[in-house]
Design a protein around this motif. Structure first.
Motif, PDB file in Angstrom:
ATOM      1  N   GLY A 138       1.067  -1.050   0.116  1.00 46.38           N
ATOM      2  CA  GLY A 138       0.051  -0.068  -0.146  1.00 46.38           C
ATOM      3  C   GLY A 138       0.947   1.265   0.011  1.00 46.38           C
ATOM      4  O   GLY A 138       2.200   1.220  -0.077  1.00 46.38           O
ATOM      5  N   HIS A 139       0.247   2.335  -0.099  1.00 48.59           N
ATOM      6  CA  HIS A 139       0.866   3.796   0.102  1.00 48.59           C
ATOM      7  C   HIS A 139       0.002   4.814   0.602  1.00 48.59           C
ATOM      8  O   HIS A 139      -1.134   4.915   0.003  1.00 48.59           O
ATOM      9  CB  HIS A 139       1.318   3.907  -1.327  1.00 48.59           C
ATOM     10  CG  HIS A 139       2.025   5.295  -1.710  1.00 48.59           C
ATOM     11  ND1 HIS A 139       2.840   5.425  -2.923  1.00 48.59           N
ATOM     12  CD2 HIS A 139       2.600   6.438  -0.835  1.00 48.59           C
ATOM     13  CE1 HIS A 139       3.741   6.636  -2.816  1.00 48.59           C
ATOM     14  NE2 HIS A 139       3.383   6.896  -1.492  1.00 48.59           N
ATOM     15  N   LEU A 140       0.617   5.348   1.713  1.00 49.33           N
ATOM     16  CA  LEU A 140      -0.403   6.294   2.505  1.00 49.33           C
ATOM     17  C   LEU A 140       0.453   7.506   2.872  1.00 49.33           C
ATOM     18  O   LEU A 140       1.591   7.649   2.425  1.00 49.33           O
ATOM     19  CB  LEU A 140      -0.739   5.469   3.779  1.00 49.33           C
ATOM     20  CG  LEU A 140      -1.639   4.443   3.729  1.00 49.33           C
ATOM     21  CD1 LEU A 140      -1.880   3.898   5.270  1.00 49.33           C
ATOM     22  CD2 LEU A 140      -3.089   4.647   3.111  1.00 49.33           C
ATOM     23  N   GLY A 141      -0.463   8.344   3.351  1.00 48.73           N
ATOM     24  CA  GLY A 141       0.449   9.723   3.485  1.00 48.73           C
ATOM     25  C   GLY A 141       0.219  10.574   2.201  1.00 48.73           C
ATOM     26  O   GLY A 141      -0.695  10.929   1.624  1.00 48.73           O
ATOM     27  N   LEU A 142       1.324  11.097   1.838  1.00 48.36           N
ATOM     28  CA  LEU A 142       1.369  11.921   0.441  1.00 48.36           C
ATOM     29  C   LEU A 142       1.372  10.895  -0.617  1.00 48.36           C
ATOM     30  O   LEU A 142       2.383  10.308  -0.952  1.00 48.36           O
ATOM     31  CB  LEU A 142       2.693  12.892   0.260  1.00 48.36           C
ATOM     32  CG  LEU A 142       2.873  13.712  -0.833  1.00 48.36           C
ATOM     33  CD1 LEU A 142       1.690  14.225  -1.536  1.00 48.36           C
ATOM     34  CD2 LEU A 142       4.094  14.486  -0.854  1.00 48.36           C
ATOM     35  N   THR A 143       0.131  10.657  -1.187  1.00 46.16           N
ATOM     36  CA  THR A 143      -0.013   9.708  -2.275  1.00 46.16           C
ATOM     37  C   THR A 143      -0.169  10.655  -3.472  1.00 46.16           C
ATOM     38  O   THR A 143      -1.079  11.262  -3.687  1.00 46.16           O
ATOM     39  CB  THR A 143      -1.178   9.113  -2.163  1.00 46.16           C
ATOM     40  OG1 THR A 143      -2.253   9.910  -1.793  1.00 46.16           O
ATOM     41  CG2 THR A 143      -1.221   7.974  -0.977  1.00 46.16           C
ATOM     42  N   GLY A 151      -3.551  20.009  -3.394  1.00 42.71           N
ATOM     43  CA  GLY A 151      -3.260  21.074  -3.674  1.00 42.71           C
ATOM     44  C   GLY A 151      -1.593  21.171  -3.571  1.00 42.71           C
ATOM     45  O   GLY A 151      -1.196  22.263  -3.437  1.00 42.71           O
ATOM     46  N   GLY A 152      -1.019  20.387  -3.976  1.00 42.38           N
ATOM     47  CA  GLY A 152       0.434  20.168  -4.089  1.00 42.38           C
ATOM     48  C   GLY A 152       1.007  18.929  -3.404  1.00 42.38           C
ATOM     49  O   GLY A 152       0.422  18.316  -2.719  1.00 42.38           O
ATOM     50  N   PHE A 153       2.489  18.889  -3.656  1.00 41.24           N
ATOM     51  CA  PHE A 153       2.980  17.845  -2.860  1.00 41.24           C
ATOM     52  C   PHE A 153       3.418  18.422  -1.482  1.00 41.24           C
ATOM     53  O   PHE A 153       4.349  18.907  -1.229  1.00 41.24           O
ATOM     54  CB  PHE A 153       4.430  17.406  -3.625  1.00 41.24           C
ATOM     55  CG  PHE A 153       4.084  16.833  -5.071  1.00 41.24           C
ATOM     56  CD1 PHE A 153       3.387  15.473  -5.518  1.00 41.24           C
ATOM     57  CD2 PHE A 153       4.210  17.858  -6.437  1.00 41.24           C
ATOM     58  CE1 PHE A 153       3.402  15.199  -6.456  1.00 41.24           C
ATOM     59  CE2 PHE A 153       3.906  17.232  -7.526  1.00 41.24           C
ATOM     60  CZ  PHE A 153       3.477  15.988  -7.490  1.00 41.24           C
ATOM     61  N   LYS A 154       2.477  18.157  -0.770  1.00 39.50           N
ATOM     62  CA  LYS A 154       2.513  18.756   0.574  1.00 39.50           C
ATOM     63  C   LYS A 154       2.654  17.460   1.657  1.00 39.50           C
ATOM     64  O   LYS A 154       1.938  16.614   1.516  1.00 39.50           O
ATOM     65  CB  LYS A 154       1.192  19.417   0.959  1.00 39.50           C
ATOM     66  CG  LYS A 154       1.290  20.810   0.140  1.00 39.50           C
ATOM     67  CD  LYS A 154      -0.303  21.470   0.476  1.00 39.50           C
ATOM     68  CE  LYS A 154      -0.586  22.456  -0.590  1.00 39.50           C
ATOM     69  NZ  LYS A 154       0.233  23.555  -0.719  1.00 39.50           N
ATOM     70  N   VAL A 155       3.371  17.902   2.763  1.00 40.44           N
ATOM     71  CA  VAL A 155       3.341  16.906   4.056  1.00 40.44           C
ATOM     72  C   VAL A 155       1.925  16.610   4.295  1.00 40.44           C
ATOM     73  O   VAL A 155       1.057  17.317   4.494  1.00 40.44           O
ATOM     74  CB  VAL A 155       4.097  17.331   5.264  1.00 40.44           C
ATOM     75  CG1 VAL A 155       4.010  16.525   6.421  1.00 40.44           C
ATOM     76  CG2 VAL A 155       5.620  17.896   4.792  1.00 40.44           C
ATOM     77  N   GLN A 156       1.633  15.182   4.700  1.00 40.77           N
ATOM     78  CA  GLN A 156       0.185  14.999   5.115  1.00 40.77           C
ATOM     79  C   GLN A 156       0.208  14.596   6.507  1.00 40.77           C
ATOM     80  O   GLN A 156       1.301  14.292   7.233  1.00 40.77           O
ATOM     81  CB  GLN A 156      -0.382  13.693   4.158  1.00 40.77           C
ATOM     82  CG  GLN A 156      -0.429  14.275   2.756  1.00 40.77           C
ATOM     83  CD  GLN A 156      -1.202  15.263   2.609  1.00 40.77           C
ATOM     84  OE1 GLN A 156      -2.552  15.154   2.818  1.00 40.77           O
ATOM     85  NE2 GLN A 156      -1.091  16.257   1.775  1.00 40.77           N
TER      86      GLN A 156
END
Ligand code: KIV
Length: 266
Positions: A138-143, A151-156
């Motif tokens: 899987g892949h979580l957080g900034l997907t 709204g951009g490549f932002k820290v989640q």
């Protein structure tokens, strides 16, 4: 010298033994050939290929056929590594039949596992892939495939609510049978909490040190670009400068009629 083959059992044994795992992305045969001789355990043929190999400004434009070509090239160069094929944008958001065709393309190209982003709406597919004998990451957080929603490549995962949600998502992935999860660009405090709630192999990128392993994009860690500098990135080479030096040394030799010399002619 080619190293012996990395298996999923070895990955779990290393996790159990507390040995950290090293994953890198790779997209082409020549790089894979070198990586095959390294100690790297996992190779992600990531959809970041769209950006670093094809010059796109997001991962969205790449399709499954192109991803399968990258997987095939990498699997020829590094058949001894545990290779994960990344499912591109929307390739797993169609009918089960179409989704499985995409999975089949990546697996038949040489992947040993597949990766897909997020959870909601993917539950049936993940279960079906796992029940087909295919390891799922899987892949979580900034997907990155959700860049337009973020709204951009932002820290989640900064707020308590988001952290609780991401931990629940990880639990769901595990209950569906995922063997591993990538955590991308989330605060270290979230990672520290999340790893307490899962037996999956956790791989981080910008997710701190509490994970079982790290992943970096090959071109980023090799320093192909001096301008892309996220906080988590450590460069292990200055490829940009090395390439420039080599290109310019070659041009100089050609212009000064020093290349080819007598020993380089037939
Ligand atoms: O495509 C990719 O390279 C990825 C990594 C950033 C984890 O998904």
């Amino acid at each position: 010298m080619t190293k012996s083959k990395v298996t999923i059992n070895q990955l779990f044994a290393k996790k159990q033994a507390g040995e950290k795992l090293a994953m890198l992305t790779c997209y082409d045969y020549s790089s894979a050939l070198i990586m095959s001789q390294s100690e790297v355990e996992l190779i992600l043929v990531g959809d970041s290929a769209a950006m670093v190999m094809h010059g796109e400004n997001s991962t969205l434009p790449i399709d499954t056929q192109t991803m399968a070509q990258h997987v095939r090239a990498v699997s020829k160069g590094a058949p001894n590594k545990f290779i994960i094929g990344d499912m591109p944008f929307l390739s797993y958001r169609k009918s089960l039949d179409e989704n499985m065709q995409a999975v089949e393309l990546l697996m038949k190209a040489g992947a040993h596992a597949i990766k897909l982003e997020g959870v909601a709406g993917n539950e049936t597919l993940i279960k079906h892939i796992v029940e087909s004998g295919i390891p799922v990451m899987g892949h979580l957080g900034l997907t990155p495939q959700s860049v337009n929603q973020f709204g951009g490549f932002k820290v989640q995962g900064k707020s308590a609510d988001d952290q609780a949600r991401i931990i629940e998502e990880a639990k769901t992935l595990e209950s569906l049978g995922c063997f591993s999860v990538v955590l991308e660009c989330v605060p270290d405090e979230l990672t520290q909490e999340l790893v307490k709630h899962t037996n999956m192999i956790t791989i981080g990128i910008g997710a701190g040190a509490a994970v079982d392993g790290q992943v970096l994009v090959l071109q980023d860690m090799l320093g192909y670009s001096s301008t892309f500098s996220p906080k988590f990135l450590r460069r292990y080479l200055n490829t940009e400068q090395l390439f420039l030096n080599a290109f310019n040394a070659y041009v100089k030799d050609v212009k000064e009629k020093k290349y080819p010399d007598e020993s380089e002619q037939y």
